[in-house]
Design a protein around this motif. Structure first.
Motif, PDB file in Angstrom:
ATOM      1  N   VAL A 154       0.843  -1.209   0.000  1.00 45.59           N
ATOM      2  CA  VAL A 154       0.000   0.000   0.000  1.00 45.59           C
ATOM      3  C   VAL A 154       0.871   1.250   0.000  1.00 45.59           C
ATOM      4  O   VAL A 154       0.656   2.188  -0.782  1.00 45.59           O
ATOM      5  N   VAL A 155       1.879   1.239   0.862  1.00 39.54           N
ATOM      6  CA  VAL A 155       2.749   2.413   0.964  1.00 39.54           C
ATOM      7  C   VAL A 155       3.470   2.669  -0.356  1.00 39.54           C
ATOM      8  O   VAL A 155       3.564   3.810  -0.830  1.00 39.54           O
ATOM      9  N   GLN A 162       7.778   4.052  -5.574  1.00 43.12           N
ATOM     10  CA  GLN A 162       9.161   4.272  -5.116  1.00 43.12           C
ATOM     11  C   GLN A 162       9.608   3.104  -4.248  1.00 43.12           C
ATOM     12  O   GLN A 162       8.828   2.567  -3.471  1.00 43.12           O
ATOM     13  N   LEU A 163      10.901   2.740  -4.362  1.00 37.49           N
ATOM     14  CA  LEU A 163      11.398   1.636  -3.548  1.00 37.49           C
ATOM     15  C   LEU A 163      12.495   2.053  -2.582  1.00 37.49           C
ATOM     16  O   LEU A 163      13.104   1.204  -1.956  1.00 37.49           O
ATOM     17  N   SER A 164      12.766   3.339  -2.462  1.00 39.51           N
ATOM     18  CA  SER A 164      13.787   3.723  -1.486  1.00 39.51           C
ATOM     19  C   SER A 164      13.131   4.470  -0.334  1.00 39.51           C
ATOM     20  O   SER A 164      12.159   5.207  -0.515  1.00 39.51           O
ATOM     21  N   LEU A 165      13.664   4.245   0.871  1.00 37.45           N
ATOM     22  CA  LEU A 165      12.995   4.754   2.068  1.00 37.45           C
ATOM     23  C   LEU A 165      12.937   6.270   2.093  1.00 37.45           C
ATOM     24  O   LEU A 165      11.967   6.857   2.567  1.00 37.45           O
ATOM     25  N   VAL A 166      13.980   6.937   1.564  1.00 37.41           N
ATOM     26  CA  VAL A 166      13.971   8.401   1.584  1.00 37.41           C
ATOM     27  C   VAL A 166      12.824   8.934   0.737  1.00 37.41           C
ATOM     28  O   VAL A 166      12.088   9.837   1.143  1.00 37.41           O
ATOM     29  N   ALA A 167      12.612   8.311  -0.429  1.00 39.46           N
ATOM     30  CA  ALA A 167      11.519   8.764  -1.285  1.00 39.46           C
ATOM     31  C   ALA A 167      10.174   8.466  -0.641  1.00 39.46           C
ATOM     32  O   ALA A 167       9.239   9.266  -0.723  1.00 39.46           O
ATOM     33  N   ILE A 168      10.080   7.330   0.024  1.00 42.11           N
ATOM     34  CA  ILE A 168       8.819   6.971   0.667  1.00 42.11           C
ATOM     35  C   ILE A 168       8.529   7.902   1.840  1.00 42.11           C
ATOM     36  O   ILE A 168       7.392   8.288   2.084  1.00 42.11           O
ATOM     37  N   GLN A 170       8.977  10.913   2.059  1.00 40.03           N
ATOM     38  CA  GLN A 170       8.616  12.280   1.685  1.00 40.03           C
ATOM     39  C   GLN A 170       7.162  12.588   1.979  1.00 40.03           C
ATOM     40  O   GLN A 170       6.800  13.713   2.277  1.00 40.03           O
ATOM     41  N   ASN A 171       6.260  11.601   1.850  1.00 36.39           N
ATOM     42  CA  ASN A 171       4.855  11.880   2.156  1.00 36.39           C
ATOM     43  C   ASN A 171       4.381  10.942   3.260  1.00 36.39           C
ATOM     44  O   ASN A 171       5.004   9.925   3.544  1.00 36.39           O
ATOM     45  N   THR A 241       9.115   6.166   9.678  1.00 35.45           N
ATOM     46  CA  THR A 241       9.686   6.490   8.372  1.00 35.45           C
ATOM     47  C   THR A 241       8.716   6.151   7.248  1.00 35.45           C
ATOM     48  O   THR A 241       8.532   6.934   6.321  1.00 35.45           O
ATOM     49  N   VAL A 242       8.078   4.990   7.359  1.00 36.63           N
ATOM     50  CA  VAL A 242       7.295   4.518   6.225  1.00 36.63           C
ATOM     51  C   VAL A 242       5.910   5.156   6.188  1.00 36.63           C
ATOM     52  O   VAL A 242       5.438   5.563   5.136  1.00 36.63           O
TER      53      VAL A 242
END
Ligand code: SF4
Lengths: 310, 143
Positions: A154-155, A162-168, A170-171, A241-242
């Motif tokens: 879902v996330v 996106q598959l990188s934690l930093v991009a995830i 962001q929102n 984070t997620v």
């Protein structure tokens, strides 16, 4: 940046071992203190988890005669190593904003490692209590991995693949219906990963002694306690984070979110009875599973038609 | 005082062994965990396995069947550990003195296994929770 000394400093001191350990022991004090306050008790002093670990370090180590010595002694170390790697990754994402493509998948694997170590250690200790605990832990792992993966899907859909934690990070997916469902389900999965009530049937103080950890003593038990304390940092941090947008807005907001998740976990721990293993399986596979399939559909629709709140 | 003993005093985890008590002493031990007495203030915790324990709380007279297990439990406890003998029965066989099923006061049994065991006594039938807590605190400050 790539100097060996600096990397060593990262691993051993700052976002790595020592920092996570101290934070984790303080977090486990918060768990005990808040539980005590909920039960109208006074509770232990702030340094209690530190005393516990120091004391266990000084005790005699007993290894059962029939135990598989190597696995028995290595299992807690594996658990600490996995948790340490996970928390390092998450701290680098939160504080420095560095990550790589696919690290959310690495994080999923690293989160299984402590449970796997627990299963190995329990089955190597040649104790009937630990064996029962191990079999329960195995079933529990199979139970909560499915909803956790669905929740992370879902996330990933919400963040546009996106598959990188930093991009995830962001929102904050939690601000939508599907994200909220996924967050609640994975909060329960984290509860099970931490071995907290209502999913503490593998440890089950009242019926199994201490289940999997029954035969561990002295420094080996201390290593388990350290691993559990570090999980108390890493897993809520992963949720933050997620699902909650991580530390992107500000450091203080990030700390606030961490404390919020921790308090939610403690309150769930203190207001529920322990469920039986088949009830847990049913909860994770049927109830969480259906809710999360709905969440995945909602998230896909929302993403395709640009509806943010779905 | 070595750091081992210092930290042991700061967080004594207790394991409860019943070797033939009438259950009254056991109730009083459980009473110590209730909000009113709350021994977690001193870092004490009831644990489920003798391997995790720093203190054995032994209640009961020590029946012939049970002392075998008591010896085994003492051997399985990771050292250093303290033995607390709780209740009149455990201290000196109490009202069951000279009974056919009595295998001796508990301290004698423990000393057969380990002559240097650290043993503390809390008498009473049953001892009040206040007495148990004050006994444990006094004994810990004495070692
Ligand atoms: S000391 Fe008294 S209360 Fe305790 S076990 Fe013996 S008879 Fe029962």
């Amino acid at each position: 940046m790539t100097e060996p000394l600096q990397i060593l400093f990262w691993v051993v001191v700052f976002p790595g071992f020592l920092f996570t350990l101290i934070l984790g022991l303080v977090a486990s004090w918060i768990v005990r203190k808040v539980s005590a306050l909920v039960q109208w008790r006074v509770g232990p002093p702030l340094l209690q988890p530190f005393y516990d670990v120091i004391k266990l370090m000084g005790k005699e180590i007993l290894i059962p005669q029939e135990a598989q010595r190597t696995i028995f002694t290595m299992a807690p170390v594996v658990s600490v190593a996995g948790t340490l790697l996970l928390s390092m990754m998450l701290w680098r994402v939160s504080l420095a904003g560095t990550s790589f493509v696919g690290d959310i998948i690495v994080a999923i694997y690293l989160m299984v490692l402590p449970s796997l170590a627990l299963i190995l250690g329990g089955s190597a200790s040649a104790s009937p209590h630990a064996t029962v605990g191990t079999s329960r832990e195995m079933k529990l792992v199979m139970g909560y991995e499915l909803p956790l993966l669905l929740a992370l899907i879902v996330v990933i859909i919400k963040s546009g693949g996106q598959l990188s934690l930093v991009a995830i990070a962001q929102n904050a997916p939690v601000l939508s219906i599907s994200g909220m469902l996924a967050f609640l389900a994975s909060l329960m999965c984290v509860q099970a990963k931490l071995g907290f009530v209502p999913f503490d049937m593998a440890e089950a103080e009242t019926e199994l002694g201490s289940g999997i950890l029954m035969e561990y003593s002295g420094a080996l038990l201390a290593v388990w306690k350290v691993a559990q304390a570090m999980m108390l940092v890493a897993l809520p941090l992963f949720l933050v984070t997620v699902f909650l947008g991580g530390f992107t807005s500000s450091l203080w907001a990030g700390i606030g979110k961490y404390v919020l998740v921790l308090v939610l976990i403690i309150l769930i721990k203190n207001t529920n009875p322990r469920v039986q293993i088949h009830q847990a399986m049913k909860f994770f596979w049927v109830h969480c599973g259906i809710a999360l399939v709905v969440a995945v559909i909602l998230a896909t629709i929302g993403n395709n038609y640009g509806i943010g709140w779905l | 005082m070595s750091w081992k003993i210092w930290s042991l005093k700061k967080s004594p985890w207790v394991f409860h062994v019943n070797v033939g008590a009438c259950n009254n002493c056991d109730i009083e031990i459980v009473n110590c965990l209730t909000p009113k007495f709350d021994i977690e203030r001193f870092g004490m915790k009831l644990v489920g396995s003798p391997r995790h324990a720093d203190a054995l709380l032994v209640t009961g007279v020590g029946t012939r069947q049970a002392v075998v297990r008591l010896r085994e439990v003492y051997r399985q406890t990771s050292k250093p550990c303290v033995v607390f003998i709780i209740g009149a029965c455990a201290c000196g066989t109490g009202i069951f003195h000279n009974g056919y099923h009595v295998a001796g006061p508990v301290d004698k049994v423990i000393k057969e296994v380990d002559p240097n065991a650290i043993i503390a006594y809390v008498p009473g039938c049953p001892p009040k929770p206040e007495a148990i807590i004050s006994g444990v605190v006094k004994a810990l400050s004495a070692i």
